[in-house]
Scaffold this active site. Sequence first.
Site, PDB file in Angstrom:
ATOM      1  N   GLY A 121       0.803  -1.227   0.000  1.00 35.51           N
ATOM      2  CA  GLY A 121       0.000   0.000   0.000  1.00 35.51           C
ATOM      3  C   GLY A 121       0.833   1.273   0.000  1.00 35.51           C
ATOM      4  N   CYS A 148      21.650   0.431   5.150  1.00 32.35           N
ATOM      5  CA  CYS A 148      22.278   0.425   6.460  1.00 32.35           C
ATOM      6  C   CYS A 148      21.953  -0.919   7.107  1.00 32.35           C
ATOM      7  CB  CYS A 148      21.731   1.577   7.283  1.00 32.35           C
ATOM      8  SG  CYS A 148      22.731   1.833   8.728  1.00 32.35           S
TER       9      CYS A 148
END
Length: 390
Positions: free
Chosen positions: A207, A334
């Site tokens: 979504g 990261c």
Amino acid sequence: MQQRIYLDANATTPVLPEVVAAMLPYFTVGSGNPSSAHQAGQRTRAAVERARNAVAKLLKASTKEIVFTSGGTEGDNLALMGVMQPWLHAGEPAHLITTQIEHHAVLYAAEALERRGVRVTYLAPNREGVIDPASLEDALTPQTKLISVMLANNETGAVQPVGKLARIAKSFNTEIVFHTDAVQAAGKLPLDLSGEFKNVDLLTISGHKMYAPQGTGVLFVRSGLHLTPLQYGGPQERQRRAGTENVPGIVALGRAAELAQVWLQADNNAAALGALRDRLEEGLLSAIPGTSVNGTTSHRAPNTTNLRFEGVDAESLLIALDMQGIAASFGAACQSGATEPSHVLVAMGLTPGEASGSLRLSLSRLTSSEEIDLALAIIPQVIARLRSLI
Ligand code: PLP
């Protein structure tokens, strides 16, 4: 106040006001559990089914084939784990084919399956970031149970030849299940599960990449395909995904699907977005020496560009751009506190240094021409300043 220019729509899109308006009533009075027999429950059941219908229309699928999930990660995990689970204990070798450029939701699920004894082939992309159909042909074996190849790559936008790959798989063995992660394609490119993608069995959407809230998504599951569920509990979603439905989120996703369909049906929308992206890309290529595009420019999601700037560290660039009001993303992830070069760019053949000098700019349907003008004024200055510091 400084104007903020949001060029990170592949990370998340803004929620459209129409979508917020559609979901709000389901937080307040009259919001029952869709499994309850009373009127409040039946009202929310009807809202969930309307949303299911809207998503089914967007995908050209049947409503029974739509399973609401908590997002792209769950959809991808349900697809991979749900198909492979029965083979983990079947006593015969099972084989999964995926690619080196998938999102970690697929890659790490594949690695988890590998640890449980599944043989996994990770197809390599070419320098353009595209999977060659011949490499799939070479990888197929009689033990291949599942293939998972994404539709549009989240970092480069490169569109993979999924219709063709699924056809190759089915002509090798009709029993092979074909999954595609269409998280970065839904709402940007037409998705036709009755036409171009009729050989695709499972398709993930999220979504928050298509103007609905985070934590919502869908897995399309073709009729007749059995999936082992990830979680056990109630009989929701035809026993494919237990748990009380996220009604406001589902209503929002349904509304976003309706809006996506309208947007895609207007001839010029995708072309206009692509033209805006191209103006940004071409402007930066000509204003900044030592700049190149990572990945194909011929078949891409219309909102994405991935650029490499020689001699620039993208992490510093990202921080400097943010201070100037531009939100972007860079070709690295990261992980456990360390910055790793993007596995996608490295798989395409970039050196870790080149990958770390790469920036992803991803536009949304709301990005304006004025914002692109401003970005074209700011980014070259920021890069010139960073280069002058070396
Ligand atoms: N697949 C792709 C290609 C994505 O880009 C993302 C998110 O960036 C996901 C899956 C995960 O989706 P979600 O954030 O809804 O879990």
